[in-house]
Design an enzyme around this catalytic site. Structure first.
Site, PDB file in Angstrom:
ATOM      1  CG  PHE A   2      55.892 -19.040   5.681  1.00 50.59           C
ATOM      2  CD1 PHE A   2      56.528 -20.278   5.057  1.00 50.59           C
ATOM      3  CD2 PHE A   2      54.627 -18.664   5.507  1.00 50.59           C
ATOM      4  CE1 PHE A   2      55.422 -20.720   4.256  1.00 50.59           C
ATOM      5  CE2 PHE A   2      53.866 -19.054   4.616  1.00 50.59           C
ATOM      6  CZ  PHE A   2      54.069 -20.386   3.801  1.00 50.59           C
ATOM      7  CB  SER A  38      51.396 -23.175   2.845  1.00 48.60           C
ATOM      8  OG  SER A  38      49.990 -23.316   3.121  1.00 48.60           O
ATOM      9  CB  CYS A  45      50.960 -17.882   1.973  1.00 48.37           C
ATOM     10  SG  CYS A  45      50.306 -19.542   2.332  1.00 48.37           S
ATOM     11  CB  THR A  47      47.733 -23.698  -2.112  1.00 52.69           C
ATOM     12  OG1 THR A  47      47.362 -22.945  -1.185  1.00 52.69           O
ATOM     13  CG2 THR A  47      47.451 -25.202  -1.927  1.00 52.69           C
ATOM     14  CB  ALA A  61      48.927 -16.101  -8.005  1.00 51.53           C
ATOM     15  CG  HIS A 100      48.619 -13.674   5.000  1.00 54.18           C
ATOM     16  ND1 HIS A 100      47.653 -13.928   6.244  1.00 54.18           N
ATOM     17  CD2 HIS A 100      48.479 -14.787   4.337  1.00 54.18           C
ATOM     18  CE1 HIS A 100      47.402 -15.051   6.395  1.00 54.18           C
ATOM     19  NE2 HIS A 100      47.851 -15.617   5.255  1.00 54.18           N
ATOM     20  CB  THR A 145      66.996  -6.134  11.799  1.00 56.16           C
ATOM     21  OG1 THR A 145      66.903  -7.533  12.419  1.00 56.16           O
ATOM     22  CG2 THR A 145      66.917  -5.026  13.006  1.00 56.16           C
TER      23      THR A 145
END
Length: 199
Positions: A2, A38, A45, A47, A61, A100, A145
């Site tokens: 992503f 995904s 992430c 499915t 999950a 992740h 950031t």
């Protein structure tokens, strides 16, 4: 993979917990989902295991996911950040995000400033070490950031970020309150450097 650029806000239609797992239904608004695709939900992430033409999608999950993320706090009616996986032709407007989640940070403060918002989060030591000023971080899947990184004697870090009005309006940060737990994914390159530099 992503980019941390949130495409839309989804609404949780159902969150069913059973025997340490979660079956989640989200109104994604994506009419062209595919089985097995995904989707990052709050930076996690997951499915697509079921879907319909209106974009209502089901996700599973596991206990591992629930242990590492804030997915266990999801409830019907809640808003979640959504991003579909990047393609080779996608502009990388954010940074490389795997979906992740490494752990959780606690939202420490929210301060309005000139139409934007300054936020601070408290990171545990295992996440703090990957943070540098002007480096990248993903919070609930949002590529951001780091403006300030203050190391604390406890090994934790207090990080400061500025959330511009567009990001505030188009993500679920607008629903967050001080004390909430936020999904954190550290910059993957920092983790690789750490691993390679070990004797």
């Amino acid at each position: 993979m992503f980019s941390g650029i949130i495409e839309s806000l989804g609404r949780v239609e159902a969150a069913n917990f059973d025997a340490g797992k979660l079956m989640l239904q989200v109104a994604t608004g994506f009419p062209d989902l595919t089985l097995g695709e995904s989707v990052a939900i709050n930076g996690t992430c997951l499915t697509v295991v079921e879907f319909d033409a209106q974009g209502l999608a089901a996700f599973y999950a596991s206990a591992e996911t629930l242990a590492r993320t804030n997915m266990g706090a999801l409830r019907q009616g809640g808003l979640v950040n959504l991003e579909r996986a990047v393609s080779l032709s996608t502009r990388l407007s954010g940074h490389l995000v795997q979906g992740h989640v490494d752990g959780l940070a606690k939202l420490h403060s929210i301060t309005p400033e000139a139409g934007a918002y300054k936020i601070e989060l408290l990171l545990p030591p295992h996440l703090a070490k990957y943070c540098v000023e002007k480096g990248s971080i993903a919070l609930d899947g949002i590529s951001l950031t780091l403006n300030v990184v203050t190391d604390l004697a406890s090994g934790e870090a207090l990080i400061g970020l500025t959330i511009i009005p567009h990001t505030w309006a188009h993500t679920n940060l607008q629903t967050r309150a001080v004390g909430d737990l936020i999904n954190v994914e550290s910059d993957v390159f920092a983790k690789y450097v750490e691993r390679l530099c070990k004797p």
